[in-house]
Design a protein around this motif. Structure first.
Motif, PDB file in Angstrom:
ATOM      1  N   GLN A  18       0.818  -1.214   0.000  1.00  0.00           N
ATOM      2  CA  GLN A  18       0.000   0.000   0.000  1.00  0.00           C
ATOM      3  C   GLN A  18       0.857   1.272   0.000  1.00  0.00           C
ATOM      4  N   ALA A  19       1.680   1.444   1.034  1.00  0.00           N
ATOM      5  CA  ALA A  19       2.430   2.693   1.191  1.00  0.00           C
ATOM      6  C   ALA A  19       3.450   2.896   0.064  1.00  0.00           C
ATOM      7  N   LEU A  20       4.277   1.889  -0.201  1.00  0.00           N
ATOM      8  CA  LEU A  20       5.303   2.034  -1.230  1.00  0.00           C
ATOM      9  C   LEU A  20       4.713   2.202  -2.631  1.00  0.00           C
ATOM     10  N   PRO A  21       3.727   1.381  -3.042  1.00  0.00           N
ATOM     11  CA  PRO A  21       3.120   1.620  -4.356  1.00  0.00           C
ATOM     12  C   PRO A  21       2.493   3.004  -4.495  1.00  0.00           C
ATOM     13  N   LEU A  22       1.867   3.497  -3.418  1.00  0.00           N
ATOM     14  CA  LEU A  22       1.287   4.840  -3.454  1.00  0.00           C
ATOM     15  C   LEU A  22       2.382   5.889  -3.630  1.00  0.00           C
ATOM     16  N   ALA A  23       3.471   5.741  -2.886  1.00  0.00           N
ATOM     17  CA  ALA A  23       4.582   6.690  -2.988  1.00  0.00           C
ATOM     18  C   ALA A  23       5.201   6.668  -4.387  1.00  0.00           C
ATOM     19  N   TYR A  24       5.388   5.466  -4.937  1.00  0.00           N
ATOM     20  CA  TYR A  24       5.927   5.359  -6.293  1.00  0.00           C
ATOM     21  C   TYR A  24       4.962   5.944  -7.321  1.00  0.00           C
ATOM     22  N   GLY A  25       3.670   5.821  -7.055  1.00  0.00           N
ATOM     23  CA  GLY A  25       2.676   6.406  -7.953  1.00  0.00           C
ATOM     24  C   GLY A  25       2.800   7.920  -8.008  1.00  0.00           C
ATOM     25  N   LEU A  26       2.985   8.534  -6.845  1.00  0.00           N
ATOM     26  CA  LEU A  26       3.144   9.993  -6.791  1.00  0.00           C
ATOM     27  C   LEU A  26       4.440  10.428  -7.472  1.00  0.00           C
ATOM     28  N   ILE A  27       5.512   9.650  -7.236  1.00  0.00           N
ATOM     29  CA  ILE A  27       6.796   9.966  -7.876  1.00  0.00           C
ATOM     30  C   ILE A  27       6.690   9.800  -9.390  1.00  0.00           C
ATOM     31  N   PHE A  28       5.967   8.775  -9.830  1.00  0.00           N
ATOM     32  CA  PHE A  28       5.773   8.545 -11.260  1.00  0.00           C
ATOM     33  C   PHE A  28       5.079   9.734 -11.919  1.00  0.00           C
ATOM     34  N   ILE A  29       4.012  10.201 -11.306  1.00  0.00           N
ATOM     35  CA  ILE A  29       3.272  11.344 -11.860  1.00  0.00           C
ATOM     36  C   ILE A  29       4.167  12.589 -11.901  1.00  0.00           C
ATOM     37  N   GLY A  30       4.844  12.851 -10.773  1.00  0.00           N
ATOM     38  CA  GLY A  30       5.746  14.002 -10.719  1.00  0.00           C
ATOM     39  C   GLY A  30       6.896  13.885 -11.700  1.00  0.00           C
ATOM     40  N   GLY A  31       7.486  12.687 -11.789  1.00  0.00           N
ATOM     41  CA  GLY A  31       8.626  12.479 -12.682  1.00  0.00           C
ATOM     42  C   GLY A  31       8.262  12.667 -14.141  1.00  0.00           C
ATOM     43  N   ILE A  32       7.112  12.110 -14.549  1.00  0.00           N
ATOM     44  CA  ILE A  32       6.689  12.235 -15.946  1.00  0.00           C
ATOM     45  C   ILE A  32       6.367  13.690 -16.282  1.00  0.00           C
ATOM     46  N   LEU A  33       5.640  14.364 -15.404  1.00  0.00           N
ATOM     47  CA  LEU A  33       5.261  15.751 -15.667  1.00  0.00           C
ATOM     48  C   LEU A  33       6.487  16.672 -15.704  1.00  0.00           C
ATOM     49  N   LEU A  34       7.319  16.589 -14.659  1.00  0.00           N
ATOM     50  CA  LEU A  34       8.469  17.490 -14.562  1.00  0.00           C
ATOM     51  C   LEU A  34       9.510  17.223 -15.649  1.00  0.00           C
ATOM     52  N   ASN A  35       9.810  15.952 -15.892  1.00  0.00           N
ATOM     53  CA  ASN A  35      10.799  15.648 -16.921  1.00  0.00           C
ATOM     54  C   ASN A  35      10.231  15.818 -18.324  1.00  0.00           C
ATOM     55  N   GLY A  36       8.917  15.662 -18.456  1.00  0.00           N
ATOM     56  CA  GLY A  36       8.283  15.965 -19.736  1.00  0.00           C
ATOM     57  C   GLY A  36       8.435  17.436 -20.083  1.00  0.00           C
ATOM     58  N   VAL A  37       8.208  18.284 -19.085  1.00  0.00           N
ATOM     59  CA  VAL A  37       8.389  19.727 -19.289  1.00  0.00           C
ATOM     60  C   VAL A  37       9.858  20.039 -19.570  1.00  0.00           C
ATOM     61  N   ALA A  38      10.766  19.388 -18.806  1.00  0.00           N
ATOM     62  CA  ALA A  38      12.197  19.612 -19.008  1.00  0.00           C
ATOM     63  C   ALA A  38      12.629  19.210 -20.418  1.00  0.00           C
ATOM     64  N   ALA A  39      12.133  18.063 -20.894  1.00  0.00           N
ATOM     65  CA  ALA A  39      12.465  17.620 -22.253  1.00  0.00           C
ATOM     66  C   ALA A  39      11.931  18.606 -23.286  1.00  0.00           C
ATOM     67  N   TRP A  40      10.731  19.088 -23.054  1.00  0.00           N
ATOM     68  CA  TRP A  40      10.099  20.068 -23.963  1.00  0.00           C
ATOM     69  C   TRP A  40      10.932  21.348 -24.028  1.00  0.00           C
ATOM     70  N   VAL A  41      11.412  21.805 -22.878  1.00  0.00           N
ATOM     71  CA  VAL A  41      12.233  23.019 -22.834  1.00  0.00           C
ATOM     72  C   VAL A  41      13.580  22.779 -23.512  1.00  0.00           C
ATOM     73  N   PHE A  42      14.230  21.645 -23.210  1.00  0.00           N
ATOM     74  CA  PHE A  42      15.547  21.381 -23.774  1.00  0.00           C
ATOM     75  C   PHE A  42      15.508  21.173 -25.291  1.00  0.00           C
ATOM     76  N   LEU A  43      14.351  20.772 -25.829  1.00  0.00           N
ATOM     77  CA  LEU A  43      14.226  20.652 -27.272  1.00  0.00           C
ATOM     78  C   LEU A  43      14.415  21.996 -27.973  1.00  0.00           C
ATOM     79  N   HIS A  44      14.171  23.077 -27.231  1.00  0.00           N
ATOM     80  CA  HIS A  44      14.292  24.424 -27.790  1.00  0.00           C
ATOM     81  C   HIS A  44      15.606  25.096 -27.385  1.00  0.00           C
ATOM     82  N   ILE A  45      16.507  24.327 -26.770  1.00  0.00           N
ATOM     83  CA  ILE A  45      17.825  24.856 -26.394  1.00  0.00           C
ATOM     84  C   ILE A  45      18.886  24.125 -27.209  1.00  0.00           C
ATOM     85  N   PRO A  46      19.628  24.822 -28.057  1.00  0.00           N
ATOM     86  CA  PRO A  46      20.655  24.148 -28.868  1.00  0.00           C
ATOM     87  C   PRO A  46      21.783  23.594 -28.008  1.00  0.00           C
TER      88      PRO A  46
END
Length: 332
Positions: A18-46
């Motif tokens: 229960q606790a660990l899967p929930l924590a990993y779920g929150l990290i997964f959502i945060g990781g995908i969103l934050l790194n998705g934005v980071a990848a999007w930004v870096f695509l526009h940086i030579p």
């Protein structure tokens, strides 16, 4: 779960299912969103500097690492079929560790790059060209694949519902390679960690004496540099040091034929909780980019249609004009 001496160990279901899967779920959502934005930004940086090349590779490693979390979540919570545990052992866990240590290695390369350009700028060579940094990244990816992928190939025993431990699915050679790769990865982390301490201490020392000599805007620039150094080291200490301390006795316990159940449970809990901290690094790296990489921060603000505060613009302008060394550290 049965330990190597045949005793049946019962782990806390509240924690593991229960606790660990929930924590990993929150990290997964945060990781995908934050790194998705980071990848999007870096695509526009030579990729004009080796520093940017290394950061882009970290984003890739963190995104791939984040994509392995759902497999662990569903396997640990037992939502999916029991065969999912085999998928975790053979593939997703291997990919997780591969990308985690690749990210650690890349931060080591960044530390070397920053230190060399600050402490020995007169000796800059082709080793710091973008082309060379790309070759280094390809070599590092190949090295980590060579270390990690045999763990997937050698996890080749026929799975059953009772084989709940990954080590039970490994061949004899697979167990030996698993131990060898564990110790290799431990060595990689501690070498990188100690080198980062050396690199950033050298940078801080160089900038301190430089500012003592030139005085102008020294307090502002030094504060910014120290903030960046402390941010990187704090993330490393929080996310990775506890896991790499706890992993040593846990790895030894897996190879031991005599494990008392209570000891095994304590080591398992330590490993799982500290591994959670390491996984959380995927959410903290994008925050580091904001502090460490001024082009990233500026492009992010531009894409989000935000205006940087006047004080920040003034600080960046002064930093660029007054101190070329600080510019190299902060990339402002």
């Amino acid at each position: 779960m049965i330990n190597s001496s045949g005793n049946y160990c019962i782990y806390s279901k509240v924690l593991t299912k229960q606790a660990l899967p929930l924590a990993y779920g929150l990290i997964f959502i945060g990781g995908i969103l934050l790194n998705g934005v980071a990848a999007w930004v870096f695509l526009h940086i030579p990729s004009k500097t080796s520093f940017i090349v290394y950061l882009k590779n970290i984003v890739v490693a963190d995104l791939i690492m984040s994509l392995t979390f759902p497999f662990k979540i569903f396997a640990d919570s037992e939502i999916g079929p029991w065969q999912l545990n085999t998928v975790v052992c053979r593939f997703s866990a291997v990919i997780f560790y591969l990308n985690m240590y690749m990210s650690i290695t890349l931060f080591g390369l960044i530390g070397f790059d920053r230190c060399y350009k600050v402490v020995k700028p007169q000796f800059l060579t082709s080793a710091h060209t973008v082309r060379c940094s790309r070759i280094v990244c390809v070599a590092m990816w190949a090295l980590h694949m060579l270390i990690s992928l045999p763990n997937s190939i050698l996890t080749n025993k026929t799975p059953t519902k009772d084989n709940s431990k990954c080590v039970d699915l490994k061949s004899t050679l697979g167990v030996q390679w698993h131990q060898a790769s564990n110790y290799t990865c431990l060595a990689i982390f501690w070498i990188v960690f100690l080198l980062l301490i050396f690199f950033y201490s050298s940078i801080a020392r160089k900038i301190y004496f430089s500012h003592r000599k030139f005085k102008k805007n020294s307090k502002l620039s030094r504060k910014k540099t120290n903030r960046n150094i402390c941010t990187i080291m704090l993330v490393f200490i929080i996310c990775f040091v506890p896991y790499h301390i706890g992993r040593i006795p846990y790895t030894l316990s897996q190879a031991s034929s005599q494990n008392r159940c209570e000891e095994q449970k304590v080591l398992f809990y330590i490993k799982e909780l500290t591994l959670l901290l390491s996984a959380a690094n995927v959410c903290l790296d994008p925050i580091i980019y904001v502090f460490l990489c001024q082009p990233f921060k500026q492009r992010l603000y531009q894409k989000l249609h935000l205006k940087m505060r006047t004080s920040e613009e003034l600080e960046n302008s002064r930093s660029r004009k007054s101190n070329a060394i600080c510019e190299t550290v902060v990339i402002s």
